[in-house]
Write a protein that holds these residues in place. Sequence first.
Motif, PDB file in Angstrom:
ATOM      1  N   GLU A  92      30.457 -10.881  -7.331  1.00 44.65           N
ATOM      2  CA  GLU A  92      30.118 -10.366  -6.008  1.00 44.65           C
ATOM      3  C   GLU A  92      29.492  -8.977  -6.163  1.00 44.65           C
ATOM      4  O   GLU A  92      29.922  -8.193  -7.009  1.00 44.65           O
ATOM      5  N   ILE A  93      28.488  -8.692  -5.329  1.00 40.59           N
ATOM      6  CA  ILE A  93      27.888  -7.354  -5.287  1.00 40.59           C
ATOM      7  C   ILE A  93      27.737  -6.956  -3.826  1.00 40.59           C
ATOM      8  O   ILE A  93      27.202  -7.710  -3.014  1.00 40.59           O
ATOM      9  N   ARG A  94      28.221  -5.769  -3.519  1.00 40.35           N
ATOM     10  CA  ARG A  94      28.052  -5.181  -2.186  1.00 40.35           C
ATOM     11  C   ARG A  94      27.161  -3.958  -2.331  1.00 40.35           C
ATOM     12  O   ARG A  94      27.446  -3.072  -3.134  1.00 40.35           O
ATOM     13  N   PHE A  95      26.081  -3.926  -1.573  1.00 41.98           N
ATOM     14  CA  PHE A  95      25.104  -2.844  -1.636  1.00 41.98           C
ATOM     15  C   PHE A  95      25.379  -1.848  -0.515  1.00 41.98           C
ATOM     16  O   PHE A  95      25.575  -2.254   0.635  1.00 41.98           O
ATOM     17  N   HIS A  96      25.371  -0.554  -0.842  1.00 42.57           N
ATOM     18  CA  HIS A  96      25.611   0.516   0.131  1.00 42.57           C
ATOM     19  C   HIS A  96      24.498   1.550  -0.034  1.00 42.57           C
ATOM     20  O   HIS A  96      24.489   2.311  -1.000  1.00 42.57           O
ATOM     21  N   ASN A  97      23.558   1.562   0.903  1.00 40.37           N
ATOM     22  CA  ASN A  97      22.385   2.428   0.809  1.00 40.37           C
ATOM     23  C   ASN A  97      22.601   3.752   1.526  1.00 40.37           C
ATOM     24  O   ASN A  97      23.144   3.786   2.625  1.00 40.37           O
ATOM     25  N   PHE A  98      22.139   4.830   0.927  1.00 41.29           N
ATOM     26  CA  PHE A  98      22.199   6.137   1.567  1.00 41.29           C
ATOM     27  C   PHE A  98      21.159   6.208   2.687  1.00 41.29           C
ATOM     28  O   PHE A  98      21.389   6.846   3.699  1.00 41.29           O
ATOM     29  N   GLY A 152       0.798  -1.224   0.000  1.00 41.63           N
ATOM     30  CA  GLY A 152       0.000   0.000   0.000  1.00 41.63           C
ATOM     31  C   GLY A 152       0.821   1.260   0.000  1.00 41.63           C
ATOM     32  O   GLY A 152       1.216   1.749  -1.035  1.00 41.63           O
ATOM     33  N   GLU A 153       1.144   1.776   1.183  1.00 42.10           N
ATOM     34  CA  GLU A 153       1.781   3.083   1.293  1.00 42.10           C
ATOM     35  C   GLU A 153       3.287   3.044   1.556  1.00 42.10           C
ATOM     36  O   GLU A 153       3.899   4.096   1.698  1.00 42.10           O
ATOM     37  N   VAL A 154       3.887   1.879   1.652  1.00 42.51           N
ATOM     38  CA  VAL A 154       5.318   1.810   1.923  1.00 42.51           C
ATOM     39  C   VAL A 154       6.067   2.123   0.635  1.00 42.51           C
ATOM     40  O   VAL A 154       5.919   1.443  -0.375  1.00 42.51           O
ATOM     41  N   VAL A 155       6.872   3.182   0.678  1.00 37.69           N
ATOM     42  CA  VAL A 155       7.570   3.665  -0.512  1.00 37.69           C
ATOM     43  C   VAL A 155       9.073   3.571  -0.281  1.00 37.69           C
ATOM     44  O   VAL A 155       9.568   3.909   0.797  1.00 37.69           O
ATOM     45  N   LEU A 156       9.784   3.142  -1.311  1.00 34.16           N
ATOM     46  CA  LEU A 156      11.243   3.136  -1.293  1.00 34.16           C
ATOM     47  C   LEU A 156      11.720   4.247  -2.214  1.00 34.16           C
ATOM     48  O   LEU A 156      11.272   4.343  -3.364  1.00 34.16           O
ATOM     49  N   ASP A 157      12.602   5.090  -1.722  1.00 32.18           N
ATOM     50  CA  ASP A 157      13.200   6.169  -2.513  1.00 32.18           C
ATOM     51  C   ASP A 157      14.611   6.350  -1.966  1.00 32.18           C
ATOM     52  O   ASP A 157      14.818   7.014  -0.960  1.00 32.18           O
ATOM     53  N   ASN A 158      15.593   5.731  -2.619  1.00 35.51           N
ATOM     54  CA  ASN A 158      16.923   5.595  -2.046  1.00 35.51           C
ATOM     55  C   ASN A 158      18.008   5.765  -3.104  1.00 35.51           C
ATOM     56  O   ASN A 158      17.905   5.216  -4.197  1.00 35.51           O
ATOM     57  N   LEU A 159      19.031   6.513  -2.751  1.00 36.54           N
ATOM     58  CA  LEU A 159      20.256   6.510  -3.540  1.00 36.54           C
ATOM     59  C   LEU A 159      21.112   5.387  -2.987  1.00 36.54           C
ATOM     60  O   LEU A 159      21.169   5.181  -1.771  1.00 36.54           O
ATOM     61  N   THR A 160      21.762   4.650  -3.855  1.00 34.03           N
ATOM     62  CA  THR A 160      22.569   3.520  -3.417  1.00 34.03           C
ATOM     63  C   THR A 160      23.781   3.352  -4.329  1.00 34.03           C
ATOM     64  O   THR A 160      23.771   3.778  -5.478  1.00 34.03           O
ATOM     65  N   VAL A 161      24.808   2.747  -3.790  1.00 29.69           N
ATOM     66  CA  VAL A 161      25.989   2.384  -4.570  1.00 29.69           C
ATOM     67  C   VAL A 161      26.094   0.870  -4.533  1.00 29.69           C
ATOM     68  O   VAL A 161      26.049   0.263  -3.463  1.00 29.69           O
ATOM     69  N   HIS A 162      26.198   0.266  -5.697  1.00 29.48           N
ATOM     70  CA  HIS A 162      26.393  -1.172  -5.819  1.00 29.48           C
ATOM     71  C   HIS A 162      27.827  -1.380  -6.323  1.00 29.48           C
ATOM     72  O   HIS A 162      28.164  -0.914  -7.406  1.00 29.48           O
ATOM     73  N   VAL A 163      28.648  -2.065  -5.550  1.00 33.02           N
ATOM     74  CA  VAL A 163      30.030  -2.340  -5.950  1.00 33.02           C
ATOM     75  C   VAL A 163      30.101  -3.787  -6.410  1.00 33.02           C
ATOM     76  O   VAL A 163      29.818  -4.709  -5.643  1.00 33.02           O
ATOM     77  N   HIS A 164      30.467  -3.973  -7.676  1.00 35.69           N
ATOM     78  CA  HIS A 164      30.513  -5.299  -8.305  1.00 35.69           C
ATOM     79  C   HIS A 164      31.954  -5.739  -8.504  1.00 35.69           C
ATOM     80  O   HIS A 164      32.770  -4.959  -8.993  1.00 35.69           O
ATOM     81  N   ARG A 165      32.223  -6.988  -8.161  1.00 33.48           N
ATOM     82  CA  ARG A 165      33.507  -7.598  -8.515  1.00 33.48           C
ATOM     83  C   ARG A 165      33.235  -8.529  -9.688  1.00 33.48           C
ATOM     84  O   ARG A 165      32.344  -9.381  -9.632  1.00 33.48           O
ATOM     85  N   VAL A 166      34.006  -8.349 -10.758  1.00 34.38           N
ATOM     86  CA  VAL A 166      33.809  -9.143 -11.970  1.00 34.38           C
ATOM     87  C   VAL A 166      34.993 -10.086 -12.135  1.00 34.38           C
ATOM     88  O   VAL A 166      36.152  -9.679 -12.008  1.00 34.38           O
ATOM     89  N   ALA A 167      34.692 -11.355 -12.402  1.00 32.74           N
ATOM     90  CA  ALA A 167      35.715 -12.371 -12.641  1.00 32.74           C
ATOM     91  C   ALA A 167      35.311 -13.188 -13.863  1.00 32.74           C
ATOM     92  O   ALA A 167      34.159 -13.617 -13.967  1.00 32.74           O
ATOM     93  N   ASP A 168      36.225 -13.355 -14.787  1.00 34.42           N
ATOM     94  CA  ASP A 168      35.971 -14.138 -16.003  1.00 34.42           C
ATOM     95  C   ASP A 168      34.736 -13.636 -16.759  1.00 34.42           C
ATOM     96  O   ASP A 168      33.942 -14.434 -17.267  1.00 34.42           O
ATOM     97  N   GLY A 169      34.547 -12.322 -16.790  1.00 36.06           N
ATOM     98  CA  GLY A 169      33.460 -11.737 -17.567  1.00 36.06           C
ATOM     99  C   GLY A 169      32.081 -11.828 -16.936  1.00 36.06           C
ATOM    100  O   GLY A 169      31.091 -11.487 -17.578  1.00 36.06           O
ATOM    101  N   ARG A 170      32.016 -12.265 -15.677  1.00 38.84           N
ATOM    102  CA  ARG A 170      30.723 -12.376 -14.987  1.00 38.84           C
ATOM    103  C   ARG A 170      30.814 -11.720 -13.611  1.00 38.84           C
ATOM    104  O   ARG A 170      31.865 -11.734 -12.977  1.00 38.84           O
TER     105      ARG A 170
END
Length: 133
Positions: A116-122, A95-113
């Motif tokens: 790992e992803i680390r999420f950092h929310n403001f 219903g009324e629960v709203v998400l409005d967030n700036l975030t940084v997602h840090v990805h580690r890429v290995a062999d083209g895939r």
Amino acid sequence: MNNTPNPKPIPHPDPGPTATVVAVYDAFARGAATELADLLHPDVELHVPGQQPLAGFLRATTTLADVREELTVIDVLGSAERAAVLCHVTGHRAGEVVLDNLTVHVHRVADGRVAEIRFHNFDQMGVDAFWAA
């Protein structure tokens, strides 16, 4: 200074991690679950902060494919092994629960895939309230 978010990331000359991560967000935006799964390592590590039900350490590609958020990429920064994405995430639940967030997602890429992803929310408290609803 212009603070208006860019709807698409600025092209990066390195075809490595940055290109892989840009392709992940493109597949996510289009709802291309098979393509998204192909870009993620089968045992991708997700590090999710907070006190909500999704918080903690997860290993799953299906978790990302099942997310129901609107995401706007603002910028992408890359190195030889990682790419960081600054994005604006919005969503509506229970219903009324709203998400409005700036975030940084840090990805580690290995062999083209993405391996790992680390999420950092403001606004971690807002994210916790959204996912707890």
